[in-house]
Enzyme design. Structure first.
Site, PDB file in Angstrom:
ATOM      1  N   ARG A  49      59.065  28.339  60.965  1.00 31.24           N
ATOM      2  CA  ARG A  49      57.674  28.401  60.453  1.00 31.24           C
ATOM      3  C   ARG A  49      56.675  28.855  61.515  1.00 31.24           C
ATOM      4  O   ARG A  49      55.535  29.180  61.195  1.00 31.24           O
ATOM      5  CB  ARG A  49      57.260  27.051  59.846  1.00 31.24           C
ATOM      6  N   TYR A 103      46.652  45.856  43.276  1.00 32.48           N
ATOM      7  CA  TYR A 103      47.855  45.225  42.745  1.00 32.48           C
ATOM      8  C   TYR A 103      47.440  43.970  41.956  1.00 32.48           C
ATOM      9  O   TYR A 103      46.583  43.202  42.430  1.00 32.48           O
ATOM     10  CB  TYR A 103      48.780  44.873  43.909  1.00 32.48           C
ATOM     11  N   ASP A 175      46.810  47.561  52.019  1.00 31.24           N
ATOM     12  CA  ASP A 175      48.122  47.280  51.449  1.00 31.24           C
ATOM     13  C   ASP A 175      48.831  48.645  51.379  1.00 31.24           C
ATOM     14  O   ASP A 175      48.479  49.496  50.576  1.00 31.24           O
ATOM     15  CB  ASP A 175      47.949  46.658  50.059  1.00 31.24           C
ATOM     16  N   LYS A 200      59.562  45.786  48.221  1.00 31.28           N
ATOM     17  CA  LYS A 200      59.628  47.128  47.636  1.00 31.28           C
ATOM     18  C   LYS A 200      60.440  48.078  48.544  1.00 31.28           C
ATOM     19  O   LYS A 200      61.634  47.941  48.626  1.00 31.28           O
ATOM     20  CB  LYS A 200      58.215  47.635  47.361  1.00 31.28           C
TER      21      LYS A 200
HETATM   22  C1  LIG Z   1      54.641  43.877  44.765  1.00 31.29           C
HETATM   23  C2  LIG Z   1      53.363  44.113  45.461  1.00 31.29           C
HETATM   24  C3  LIG Z   1      52.682  43.095  46.143  1.00 31.29           C
HETATM   25  C4  LIG Z   1      53.155  41.659  46.133  1.00 31.29           C
HETATM   26  O1  LIG Z   1      54.363  41.508  46.761  1.00 31.29           O
HETATM   27  P1  LIG Z   1      55.431  40.334  46.420  1.00 31.29           P
HETATM   28  O2  LIG Z   1      56.520  40.627  47.377  1.00 31.29           O
HETATM   29  O3  LIG Z   1      55.776  40.468  44.983  1.00 31.29           O
HETATM   30  O4  LIG Z   1      54.728  39.041  46.692  1.00 31.29           O
HETATM   31  C5  LIG Z   1      51.514  43.418  46.805  1.00 31.29           C
HETATM   32  N1  LIG Z   1      51.035  44.681  46.787  1.00 31.29           N
HETATM   33  C6  LIG Z   1      51.652  45.672  46.136  1.00 31.29           C
HETATM   34  C7  LIG Z   1      51.064  47.050  46.162  1.00 31.29           C
HETATM   35  C8  LIG Z   1      52.834  45.448  45.460  1.00 31.29           C
HETATM   36  O5  LIG Z   1      53.441  46.450  44.804  1.00 31.29           O
END
Ligand SMILES: *Cc1c(COP(=O)(O)O)cnc(C)c1O
Length: 381
Positions: A49, A103, A175, A200
């Site tokens: 952690r 998102y 992001d 992703k």
């Molecule tokens: C999927 C996604 C997230 C969130 O991610 P998790 O791993 O599902 O918590 C944030 N931003 C974007 C652009 C995403 O596609």
């Protein structure tokens, strides 16, 4: 296309950077499953952690090198990364600017939680630099972007936004999930903090849930202090799997870029695709900016289906699977209206330009011709 500044190529970084050589000189990093580490002969206090165990460090070193950052952290999900960043750099009385088209999970967090902590925020009606400038207040501390955005692949001019942020002493956050570290390195454009849902493209096989943040030493130190209390760290086994995935990320994403480009070109010629959204298309509103700030246009695209019900169309596909999420080696398709944006009102969806016949495609590494043939047969030819 802008050139990568790192002297090592992305493929080489993906394969080698950060790797630990264990006692037996195995070719792979050993998995250190311990949650308890000896402390007597060292100043280090290792604990999962605390974001400092060896397998976490390996993954971070890879992503830090790929994104040209100074330091980073690995989280248990993309949302753990998003929420930890926002709750670190925003306090009661602060103001945050969010771009248009976020998102869904991020939007949900913002709408539900920020007010409770006394944090003010503005969600922009569009992503023109002027809108960012106008929204800045005396107490604005963070400007949050997502480019290309979900699901319409809108592109934000990162150089301009980071300049505005510097002028007003705000921290800029992006992001970078849709682009992946292979296609876009926003720190080079002056953005302060880059985060990814590693679920992703970094994971890439639809079997890992993780998140990452990279930035300067200073920002990561601050993020670390808060995140240790929030507790969104990732365990060693998952870190190892993520390390393994990242080794092939550059070749995966290159193929996905190629395939998505081919499919976009195919779709623009079909009468059954009314509008096609892909930053690599010359008529995409963000195409020129994308050429400046991206090294590839990515594996995500969307289009509006004409003359056929979207559910029937998805059922007719044989190779491309209708399913949620994105970034994996297999091509998947989803209708934002019934997935990511189902909780958003029709009026708000229309304002954002998300129509009921929109389909979002996450393009995999199959052969482009096979994917095109599948789309073609489902379109009824
Ligand atoms: C999927 C996604 C997230 C969130 O991610 P998790 O791993 O599902 O918590 C944030 N931003 C974007 C652009 C995403 O596609």
């Amino acid at each position: 296309m802008s050139e990568s500044r790192n002297s090592k190529s992305k493929n080489t970084i993906c394969v080698h950077e950060g790797q630990h050589i264990g006692e037996y000189r195995g070719i792979n990093t050993p998995i250190y499953t311990s949650t308890s580490f000896g402390y007597l002969d060292t100043d280090e206090r290792l604990y999962p952690r605390y974001f400092n165990i060896p397998n976490q460090k390996v993954v971070i070193d890879k992503i830090v090198a790929l994104e040209h950052a100074e330091n980073g952290m690995i989280f248990s999900s993309g949302m753990a990364a998003v929420s930890s960043v926002l709750l670190t750099f925003l306090s009661k009385g602060d103001h945050c600017i969010f771009q248009n088209g976020l998102y869904g999970g991020t939007l949900h967090f913002v709408n539900r939680e920020l007010e409770r902590f006394g944090i003010e925020y503005s969600i922009l009606p569009d992503n023109e630099p002027e809108s960012f400038r106008k929204a800045i207040r005396k107490n604005t501390k963070v400007v949050y972007t997502e480019s290309p955005s979900n699901p319409l692949l809108r592109v934000v001019d990162l150089q301009v936004i980071s300049k505005i942020c510097r002028q007003h002493q705000c921290i800029s956050v992006i992001d970078n999930t849709f682009a992946s570290p292979i296609n876009q390195n926003p720190l080079n454009q002056g953005i302060d903090i880059v985060l990814h849902s590693a679920t992703k493209y970094l994971g890439g096989h639809s079997d890992i849930c993780a998140g990452v943040v990279v930035s300067s030493k200073k920002h990561i130190e601050r993020l670390m202090q808060t995140s240790i209390s929030l507790g969104g760290s990732l365990n060693a086994l998952m870190c190892y799997l993520l390390e393994r995935s990242i080794k092939t990320m550059a070749i995966r994403v290159e193929k996905q870029n190629h395939n998505a480009g081919m499919i976009a070109e195919f779709l623009v010629l079909r009468p059954q695709a009314e509008r096609v959204y892909y930053p690599g298309l010359k008529n995409h509103p963000g195409h020129e900016i994308a050429c400046r700030q991206m090294t590839g246009f990515g594996g995500m695209l969307s289009f509006e289906l004409k003359g056929q019900d979207i559910t029937t169309f998805q059922k007719r596909l044989k190779l491309i699977r209708p399913s949620m999420s994105l970034g994996g080696i297999e091509s998947i398709i989803c209708a934002p209206v019934t997935t990511s944006h189902r909780l958003v009102s029709k009026k708000q969806r229309e304002e954002e330009g998300i129509r009921d016949n929109l389909l979002r495609l996450s393009v995999g590494i199959e052969e482009a011709e096979d994917l095109i043939a599948d789309l073609e047969q489902a379109m009824g030819e």
